[in-house]
Design a protein around this motif. Sequence first.
Motif, PDB file in Angstrom:
ATOM      1  N   ASP A  54     -47.372  -8.039   3.019  1.00 37.47           N
ATOM      2  CA  ASP A  54     -46.513  -9.057   2.416  1.00 37.47           C
ATOM      3  C   ASP A  54     -45.313  -9.436   3.270  1.00 37.47           C
ATOM      4  OD1 ASP A  54     -45.300  -6.598   2.096  1.00 37.47           O
ATOM      5  OD2 ASP A  54     -44.627  -6.970   0.059  1.00 37.47           O
ATOM      6  N   GLY A  55     -45.409  -9.260   4.571  1.00 40.70           N
ATOM      7  CA  GLY A  55     -44.308  -9.618   5.454  1.00 40.70           C
ATOM      8  C   GLY A  55     -44.484  -8.970   6.820  1.00 40.70           C
ATOM      9  N   PHE A  56     -43.371  -8.504   7.374  1.00 43.53           N
ATOM     10  CA  PHE A  56     -43.416  -7.827   8.658  1.00 43.53           C
ATOM     11  C   PHE A  56     -42.302  -6.803   8.728  1.00 43.53           C
ATOM     12  CE2 PHE A  56     -40.768 -11.571   9.218  1.00 43.53           C
ATOM     13  CZ  PHE A  56     -39.640 -11.072   9.864  1.00 43.53           C
ATOM     14  N   VAL A  57     -42.487  -5.848   9.621  1.00 44.15           N
ATOM     15  CA  VAL A  57     -41.480  -4.837   9.904  1.00 44.15           C
ATOM     16  C   VAL A  57     -40.887  -5.194  11.261  1.00 44.15           C
ATOM     17  CG1 VAL A  57     -41.083  -2.399  10.397  1.00 44.15           C
ATOM     18  CG2 VAL A  57     -42.628  -3.064   8.547  1.00 44.15           C
ATOM     19  N   LEU A  58     -39.589  -5.304  11.308  1.00 45.96           N
ATOM     20  CA  LEU A  58     -38.876  -5.598  12.546  1.00 45.96           C
ATOM     21  C   LEU A  58     -38.629  -4.281  13.272  1.00 45.96           C
ATOM     22  CD1 LEU A  58     -37.396  -7.760  14.253  1.00 45.96           C
ATOM     23  CD2 LEU A  58     -35.374  -7.289  12.857  1.00 45.96           C
ATOM     24  N   LEU A  59     -39.125  -4.173  14.504  1.00 41.17           N
ATOM     25  CA  LEU A  59     -39.035  -2.909  15.234  1.00 41.17           C
ATOM     26  C   LEU A  59     -37.982  -2.925  16.331  1.00 41.17           C
ATOM     27  CD1 LEU A  59     -42.862  -2.207  15.504  1.00 41.17           C
ATOM     28  CD2 LEU A  59     -41.235  -1.220  13.887  1.00 41.17           C
ATOM     29  N   TYR A  83     -32.484 -11.016   7.957  1.00 42.67           N
ATOM     30  CA  TYR A  83     -32.908 -11.297   9.322  1.00 42.67           C
ATOM     31  C   TYR A  83     -33.073 -12.794   9.449  1.00 42.67           C
ATOM     32  CZ  TYR A  83     -36.297 -11.747  13.193  1.00 42.67           C
ATOM     33  OH  TYR A  83     -36.955 -12.116  14.339  1.00 42.67           O
ATOM     34  N   GLY A  84     -32.377 -13.361  10.372  1.00 41.14           N
ATOM     35  CA  GLY A  84     -32.477 -14.794  10.605  1.00 41.14           C
ATOM     36  C   GLY A  84     -31.909 -15.118  11.967  1.00 41.14           C
ATOM     37  N   MET A  85     -31.937 -16.382  12.302  1.00 41.67           N
ATOM     38  CA  MET A  85     -31.376 -16.816  13.578  1.00 41.67           C
ATOM     39  C   MET A  85     -30.952 -18.264  13.483  1.00 41.67           C
ATOM     40  SD  MET A  85     -35.029 -16.332  15.435  1.00 41.67           S
ATOM     41  CE  MET A  85     -35.078 -14.747  14.643  1.00 41.67           C
ATOM     42  N   THR A  86     -30.072 -18.647  14.354  1.00 45.93           N
ATOM     43  CA  THR A  86     -29.510 -19.992  14.351  1.00 45.93           C
ATOM     44  C   THR A  86     -30.591 -21.055  14.394  1.00 45.93           C
ATOM     45  OG1 THR A  86     -27.576 -19.146  15.503  1.00 45.93           O
ATOM     46  CG2 THR A  86     -27.918 -21.519  15.581  1.00 45.93           C
ATOM     47  N   GLU A  87     -31.666 -20.799  15.127  1.00 49.75           N
ATOM     48  CA  GLU A  87     -32.714 -21.801  15.314  1.00 49.75           C
ATOM     49  C   GLU A  87     -33.551 -22.036  14.069  1.00 49.75           C
ATOM     50  OE1 GLU A  87     -31.822 -19.624  19.125  1.00 49.75           O
ATOM     51  OE2 GLU A  87     -32.320 -19.019  17.098  1.00 49.75           O
ATOM     52  N   LEU A  88     -33.438 -21.173  13.070  1.00 52.66           N
ATOM     53  CA  LEU A  88     -34.231 -21.300  11.847  1.00 52.66           C
ATOM     54  C   LEU A  88     -33.370 -21.797  10.694  1.00 52.66           C
ATOM     55  CD1 LEU A  88     -36.260 -17.954  11.929  1.00 52.66           C
ATOM     56  CD2 LEU A  88     -37.063 -20.237  12.560  1.00 52.66           C
ATOM     57  N   SER A  89     -33.968 -22.535   9.802  1.00 53.57           N
ATOM     58  CA  SER A  89     -33.287 -22.947   8.573  1.00 53.57           C
ATOM     59  C   SER A  89     -33.491 -21.913   7.473  1.00 53.57           C
ATOM     60  CB  SER A  89     -33.827 -24.299   8.101  1.00 53.57           C
ATOM     61  OG  SER A  89     -33.542 -25.297   9.056  1.00 53.57           O
ATOM     62  N   THR A  90     -34.410 -20.994   7.673  1.00 59.92           N
ATOM     63  CA  THR A  90     -34.801 -20.022   6.663  1.00 59.92           C
ATOM     64  C   THR A  90     -34.470 -18.611   7.138  1.00 59.92           C
ATOM     65  OG1 THR A  90     -36.594 -21.506   6.019  1.00 59.92           O
ATOM     66  CG2 THR A  90     -36.778 -19.219   5.300  1.00 59.92           C
ATOM     67  N   GLN A  91     -34.151 -17.745   6.199  1.00 55.99           N
ATOM     68  CA  GLN A  91     -33.886 -16.348   6.518  1.00 55.99           C
ATOM     69  C   GLN A  91     -34.921 -15.462   5.835  1.00 55.99           C
ATOM     70  OE1 GLN A  91     -31.201 -18.151   4.845  1.00 55.99           O
ATOM     71  NE2 GLN A  91     -30.780 -18.984   6.852  1.00 55.99           N
ATOM     72  N   PHE A  92     -35.007 -14.225   6.332  1.00 56.21           N
ATOM     73  CA  PHE A  92     -35.876 -13.213   5.756  1.00 56.21           C
ATOM     74  C   PHE A  92     -34.998 -12.119   5.169  1.00 56.21           C
ATOM     75  CE2 PHE A  92     -38.172 -15.161   9.227  1.00 56.21           C
ATOM     76  CZ  PHE A  92     -39.437 -15.371   8.704  1.00 56.21           C
ATOM     77  N   TYR A  93     -35.452 -11.537   4.067  1.00 54.45           N
ATOM     78  CA  TYR A  93     -34.727 -10.448   3.421  1.00 54.45           C
ATOM     79  C   TYR A  93     -35.680  -9.299   3.160  1.00 54.45           C
ATOM     80  CZ  TYR A  93     -31.210 -14.012   2.590  1.00 54.45           C
ATOM     81  OH  TYR A  93     -30.276 -14.992   2.762  1.00 54.45           O
ATOM     82  N   ASP A  94     -35.121  -8.110   3.038  1.00 49.92           N
ATOM     83  CA  ASP A  94     -35.932  -6.975   2.623  1.00 49.92           C
ATOM     84  C   ASP A  94     -35.586  -6.647   1.176  1.00 49.92           C
ATOM     85  OD1 ASP A  94     -33.576  -5.352   2.688  1.00 49.92           O
ATOM     86  OD2 ASP A  94     -33.942  -4.873   4.781  1.00 49.92           O
ATOM     87  N   ALA A  95     -36.285  -5.679   0.633  1.00 49.08           N
ATOM     88  CA  ALA A  95     -36.049  -5.270  -0.761  1.00 49.08           C
ATOM     89  C   ALA A  95     -35.269  -3.968  -0.791  1.00 49.08           C
ATOM     90  CB  ALA A  95     -37.379  -5.136  -1.503  1.00 49.08           C
ATOM     91  N   GLY A  96     -34.302  -3.838   0.100  1.00 47.89           N
ATOM     92  CA  GLY A  96     -33.508  -2.622   0.176  1.00 47.89           C
ATOM     93  C   GLY A  96     -33.990  -1.730   1.296  1.00 47.89           C
ATOM     94  N   ASN A  97     -33.191  -0.723   1.596  1.00 47.97           N
ATOM     95  CA  ASN A  97     -33.478   0.136   2.739  1.00 47.97           C
ATOM     96  C   ASN A  97     -33.567   1.599   2.345  1.00 47.97           C
ATOM     97  OD1 ASN A  97     -33.495  -1.414   5.469  1.00 47.97           O
ATOM     98  ND2 ASN A  97     -32.074  -2.471   4.121  1.00 47.97           N
ATOM     99  N   ARG A  98     -34.321   1.847   1.261  1.00 54.67           N
ATOM    100  CA  ARG A  98     -34.584   3.239   0.865  1.00 54.67           C
ATOM    101  C   ARG A  98     -35.250   3.964   2.017  1.00 54.67           C
ATOM    102  NH1 ARG A  98     -36.292   5.741  -4.564  1.00 54.67           N
ATOM    103  NH2 ARG A  98     -35.179   3.910  -5.244  1.00 54.67           N
ATOM    104  N   SER A  99     -36.154   3.267   2.707  1.00 56.25           N
ATOM    105  CA  SER A  99     -36.746   3.799   3.927  1.00 56.25           C
ATOM    106  C   SER A  99     -36.701   2.690   4.972  1.00 56.25           C
ATOM    107  CB  SER A  99     -38.178   4.277   3.687  1.00 56.25           C
ATOM    108  OG  SER A  99     -38.997   3.200   3.319  1.00 56.25           O
ATOM    109  N   VAL A 100     -36.588   3.091   6.227  1.00 61.90           N
ATOM    110  CA  VAL A 100     -36.522   2.122   7.313  1.00 61.90           C
ATOM    111  C   VAL A 100     -37.567   2.470   8.364  1.00 61.90           C
ATOM    112  CG1 VAL A 100     -34.107   1.485   7.017  1.00 61.90           C
ATOM    113  CG2 VAL A 100     -34.671   3.452   8.421  1.00 61.90           C
ATOM    114  N   PRO A 101     -38.100   1.493   9.075  1.00 62.01           N
ATOM    115  CA  PRO A 101     -37.753   0.080   8.943  1.00 62.01           C
ATOM    116  C   PRO A 101     -38.343  -0.513   7.664  1.00 62.01           C
ATOM    117  CG  PRO A 101     -39.480   0.353  10.596  1.00 62.01           C
ATOM    118  CD  PRO A 101     -39.091   1.726  10.147  1.00 62.01           C
ATOM    119  N   SER A 102     -37.631  -1.470   7.112  1.00 62.07           N
ATOM    120  CA  SER A 102     -38.033  -2.092   5.851  1.00 62.07           C
ATOM    121  C   SER A 102     -38.851  -3.353   6.117  1.00 62.07           C
ATOM    122  CB  SER A 102     -36.789  -2.429   5.042  1.00 62.07           C
ATOM    123  OG  SER A 102     -35.940  -3.270   5.801  1.00 62.07           O
TER     124      SER A 102
END
Length: 173
Positions: free
Chosen positions: A163-168, A90-109
């Motif tokens: 330890d992060g956020f869930v994107l809904l 998860y990221g966007m052009t306006e950011l220099s940093t991206q977010f990652y999950d630890a896999g999608n065994r269950s969603v939302p991750s």
Amino acid sequence: DGMDEAGLLQFLRSARAEQQPVALLGASYSFVHLMDALAGLDEDFRLPAGSWLLDTGGFKGRSREIPMEAFYAQLSEVFGVAREHCINMYGMTELSTQFYDAGNRSVPSVKRGPHWIRSRLVDPLTGHDVPAGERGILAHTDLANFNSVVTILTEDVGLATDDGFVLLGRAEG
């Protein structure tokens, strides 16, 4: 690397023949198109053990939308890659940093970023942080941005975790 369909099919066949694990990276909507194309072939495209998939970007009207649960179930089935090896960025052009999950065994991750980026959940009408356990609009402060805006208010709804956020999804209206 932008290979055409024939090149990608050859790559997948070669990886299977050589039992060479691969990392397949692409836009989420591209995976939908790829799985649609592979469904028309009478061939097994399960990747060798140790392979990983990384998708990013969502669908944004570029292809038919698939609920996340169905999307990762289909990715896992078609490519034979365990869902914990199906990573979303998860990221966007306006950011220099991206977010990652630890896999999608269950969603939302849960999405996580490095220590130099902070995410807050805010009420879009007041700009104040929402109380713990409530949904809000994601605002990211990225210290990696140089000579640029440091904080952006997204159109994405999220929920904080330890330890992060869930994107809904996207905010309505």
